[in-house]
Design an enzyme around this catalytic site. Structure first.
Site, PDB file in Angstrom:
ATOM      1  N   ARG A  53      53.318  42.574  34.927  1.00  0.00           N
ATOM      2  CA  ARG A  53      54.668  42.363  35.456  1.00  0.00           C
ATOM      3  C   ARG A  53      55.466  43.672  35.345  1.00  0.00           C
ATOM      4  NH1 ARG A  53      57.018  37.420  32.737  1.00  0.00           N
ATOM      5  NH2 ARG A  53      55.535  36.348  34.058  1.00  0.00           N
ATOM      6  N   ARG A  84      64.042  39.852  28.576  1.00  0.00           N
ATOM      7  CA  ARG A  84      63.225  40.139  29.765  1.00  0.00           C
ATOM      8  C   ARG A  84      64.037  40.886  30.821  1.00  0.00           C
ATOM      9  NH1 ARG A  84      59.036  36.056  30.116  1.00  0.00           N
ATOM     10  NH2 ARG A  84      58.293  35.714  28.001  1.00  0.00           N
ATOM     11  N   LYS A 116      61.049  33.999  24.113  1.00  0.00           N
ATOM     12  CA  LYS A 116      61.584  34.840  25.191  1.00  0.00           C
ATOM     13  C   LYS A 116      63.098  34.679  25.332  1.00  0.00           C
ATOM     14  CE  LYS A 116      59.790  31.459  28.394  1.00  0.00           C
ATOM     15  NZ  LYS A 116      58.844  31.238  29.466  1.00  0.00           N
ATOM     16  N   LYS A 153      66.202  35.391  28.248  1.00  0.00           N
ATOM     17  CA  LYS A 153      66.437  35.768  29.644  1.00  0.00           C
ATOM     18  C   LYS A 153      67.927  35.973  29.893  1.00  0.00           C
ATOM     19  CE  LYS A 153      62.345  33.373  31.332  1.00  0.00           C
ATOM     20  NZ  LYS A 153      61.800  32.330  32.202  1.00  0.00           N
ATOM     21  N   CYS A 160      56.005  28.651  41.880  1.00  0.00           N
ATOM     22  CA  CYS A 160      55.441  29.568  40.878  1.00  0.00           C
ATOM     23  C   CYS A 160      53.995  29.895  41.267  1.00  0.00           C
ATOM     24  CB  CYS A 160      55.498  28.946  39.493  1.00  0.00           C
ATOM     25  SG  CYS A 160      54.251  27.681  39.240  1.00  0.00           S
ATOM     26  N   CYS A 203      46.923  31.004  36.494  1.00  0.00           N
ATOM     27  CA  CYS A 203      47.755  30.646  35.351  1.00  0.00           C
ATOM     28  C   CYS A 203      47.038  29.604  34.496  1.00  0.00           C
ATOM     29  CB  CYS A 203      49.110  30.103  35.799  1.00  0.00           C
ATOM     30  SG  CYS A 203      50.072  29.575  34.363  1.00  0.00           S
ATOM     31  N   CYS A 210      53.315  23.365  36.234  1.00  0.00           N
ATOM     32  CA  CYS A 210      53.491  22.738  34.921  1.00  0.00           C
ATOM     33  C   CYS A 210      54.979  22.759  34.585  1.00  0.00           C
ATOM     34  CB  CYS A 210      52.663  23.486  33.862  1.00  0.00           C
ATOM     35  SG  CYS A 210      53.485  24.921  33.154  1.00  0.00           S
ATOM     36  N   CYS A 214      58.730  28.211  35.351  1.00  0.00           N
ATOM     37  CA  CYS A 214      58.867  29.573  35.893  1.00  0.00           C
ATOM     38  C   CYS A 214      59.589  29.580  37.246  1.00  0.00           C
ATOM     39  CB  CYS A 214      57.510  30.240  36.033  1.00  0.00           C
ATOM     40  SG  CYS A 214      56.598  30.308  34.494  1.00  0.00           S
TER      41      CYS A 214
HETATM   42 FE1  SF4 Z   1      52.081  28.805  35.167  1.00  0.00          FE
HETATM   43 FE2  SF4 Z   1      53.618  26.717  34.590  1.00  0.00          FE
HETATM   44 FE3  SF4 Z   1      54.742  29.133  34.911  1.00  0.00          FE
HETATM   45 FE4  SF4 Z   1      53.768  27.844  37.001  1.00  0.00          FE
HETATM   46  S1  SF4 Z   1      55.472  27.154  35.713  1.00  0.00           S
HETATM   47  S2  SF4 Z   1      53.397  30.011  36.501  1.00  0.00           S
HETATM   48  S3  SF4 Z   1      52.005  26.795  36.158  1.00  0.00           S
HETATM   49  S4  SF4 Z   1      53.315  28.538  33.303  1.00  0.00           S
END
Ligand code: SF4
Length: 569
Positions: free
Chosen positions: A81, A150, A214, A216, A434, A440, A479, A483
């Site tokens: 990143r 971050r 983390k 932000k 995401c 991931c 998930c 993100c």
């Molecule tokens: Fe991975 Fe969950 Fe982040 Fe999506 S939201 S990138 S699945 S950790």
């Protein structure tokens, strides 16, 4: 035994705290791990530490079965990143990063929801070279991940007005001030000389254990909330008086992640805590970070974000600590109003006569796909562009500061590559996904690879109900780690299992209210079956200018979530 002042947490620190403590300021055995030719992976503790250096170890889950059959270890690779405070890069930097994606990664550039770049699929043996070459562009990866502050976000276009430009500078000042000081990054990746007696080296702000989790930070300039400021641990809402930036409302305690089945975890919208004059923005950032450093939960990482610290210790204690540690006294918050979260697409002109073009990048993935060679298009633009590129918090891209003589050439390039397509539906333009599968490790389901085809189908339902021009926000993640900030979307879809999603409804259009679980474990058929009657109802029974997120609450499909702690009620 770890005992925090003021909060009665007496459980031992988590294993990760021990790894940080023993890492000698983030060195660990990363160099040794990188040099081990027997595996494409790093040692376990180094997999934790490299996050602070801006990279994650991943494995291609699509290939797991085949590799197992061939008795090979999983195909390990690394996500890198690139930290881009306020999301601003030059054409030269763009060309360099574009080239690195082709040379060392999977030939794509991911624009993240935090105005950063991500490379995917970098093999261990190329990791150091890639990071070195990123640094040659005068960008870096330090603190892009890990338990530190971050990438600092800022409203998308600093060239829009003098206030926007001042705010972008503040984002860079905060970023510089809160960047870790350890020399480990230079030693490991840039062949800097080992610091004599490294054990004694100090991180003046973070100390040996950095933050509990983390952290932000973002700034927004009303009426646009294009950084989703209230989803951040720390946020600043610019207050403009008589055309001048006077200061900021300070927001604290936002965060999107929760864990399925653990109701003590929840997404949370930040609280607006008060106002500061603009000169105090860096001091205030430090004070809030220190509050979290000293009082955050270091025993349980699932309850370690600032949102939980604030809920546990309360506003009065927070204010008292800011006063005690940094003599910061917040004044009463000033009035402001957000009217949108999304980006304004197409061309616009600023008062200085320069032009700016915001381009939609689906899922933030710049790639050359059939009929849509977006990566090539932007490379061609970068070759002639004299201004800058800006990544937006919605995974899109602004080609900024275009002089009028150059505009027709850029228009032609975008047209030739089928990029500036303004016929895209409003749902698509307000979508975020995401990365999720295949790389991931936390993903339960697809997101970036699947959302475009789901939007195709939902567009048909919208068209059938004359809603194709209605901006509705939709976000999908693999998930609940959040993100893609799914819990602030009017339609939130969060992966539960392959092909199965939880559907959340009822967030506000401007990012000030969370959504609520409506139905669980839906297949694509189930998602469309659940949404179709609600959209039909919306088309027929909405009030004038009523937003979809507000409508579903008024009609009783879901209850409004008043605060994060009530998300599961
Ligand atoms: Fe991975 Fe969950 Fe982040 Fe999506 S939201 S990138 S699945 S950790």
């Amino acid at each position: 035994m770890y005992k925090m002042e003021n909060d009665n947490i007496s459980a031992p620190p988590s294993q990760l705290e021990t790894i940080k403590t023993n890492s000698n300021y983030l060195r660990g055995t990363i160099t040794e791990s990188l040099n081990n030719p027997l595996t494409g992976a790093l040692y376990e503790q180094d997999q934790v530490l490299i996050k602070f250096h801006g990279t994650y170890q991943q494995q291609d889950r699509d290939l797991d079965d085949e590799r197992k059959r061939q008795k090979l270890e999983p195909l390990y690779s690394f996500l890198i990143r690139v930290r881009v405070p306020a999301g601003i890069t030059t054409p030269a930097q763009w060309l360099a990063l574009d080239g690195l994606a082709d040379k060392y990664a999977d030939k794509t550039l991911k624009l993240t929801t935090r105005q950063a770049f991500q490379f995917h699929g970098v093999l261990k043996r190329k990791l150091k070279t890639t990071i070195q070459e990123i640094n040659k562009t005068l960008l870096d990866t330090i603190a892009a991940c890990g338990d530190v502050n971050r990438n600092v976000m800022s409203s998308a276009n600093p060239y829009e007005s003098p206030v926007h430009s001042e705010v972008a500078k503040d984002a860079r000042r905060i970023s510089a001030h809160l960047t870790p000081q350890t020399a480990a990054y230079h030693e490991i990746w840039l062949d800097g000389k080992l610091v004599e007696g490294g054990e004694k080296e100090e991180e003046p702000l973070y100390g040996k254990t950095y933050l509990p989790r983390k952290f932000k930070t973002a700034i927004a300039i009303p009426p646009r909330n294009d950084t989703d400021v209230l989803s951040n641990d720390l946020g600043f809402i610019a207050i403009v008086e008589n055309g001048q930036l006077s200061g900021y409302n300070v927001t604290v305690g936002g965060g999107m992640a929760y864990t399925f089945g653990i109701n003590t975890t929840y997404p949370r919208v930040a609280d607006v805590m008060g106002y500061i004059p603009k000169e105090k923005i860096v001091d205030t950032s430090e004070a809030v970070l220190v509050f979290q450093r000293d009082h955050g939960n270091r025993s349980d990482r699932k309850n370690a974000r600032l949102k939980y610290t604030l809920d546990r210790l309360g506003h009065d204690f927070f204010h008292a600590e800011l006063k005690r540690t940094h003599n910061i006294l917040l004044e009463a918050a000033k009035p402001y109003e957000f009217t949108s979260m999304g980006d304004q697409f197409g061309w616009s002109q600023s008062r200085d006569g320069l032009w700016h073009c915001t381009i939609f990048v689906e899922g933030g993935k710049l790639a050359d796909r059939n009929g849509y060679p977006a990566k090539t298009a932007i490379r061609e633009v970068a070759k002639i562009h004299t201004g800058s590129f800006i990544l937006t918090g919605n995974q899109n891209l602004v080609i900024a500061q275009v002089p009028k003589e150059l505009k027709p050439k850029i228009v032609n390039i975008l047209k030739k590559h089928n990029v500036a397509d303004n016929n895209l539906s409003q749902l698509r333009k307000n979508s975020i996904a995401c990365a999720a599968l295949p790389l991931c490790g936390l993903a339960f389901a697809e997101a970036e690879r699947y959302l475009p085809s789901l939007v195709d189908k939902l567009d048909k339902v919208l068209e059938a109900n004359n809603l194709q021009n209605e901006p509705i926000t939709i976000r999908m993640t693999g998930c609940p780690n959040g993100c893609g900030r799914p819990f602030l979307a009017e339609i939130g879809l969060v992966g539960r299992a392959p092909g199965k999603y939880n559907l959340y409804l009822g967030a506000s259009f401007v990012g000030e209210r969370l959504n609520k679980l409506y139905k669980e474990m839906l297949s694509e058929e189930g998602i469309i079956a659940a949404l179709t009657p609600i959209l039909e109802d919306f088309s027929t029974n909405r009030d004038l200018n009523e937003r979809f997120g507000n409508f579903v609450i008024r009609r009783g499909y879901v209850k409004a979530v008043e605060e994060g702690k009530k998300f599961h009620e």
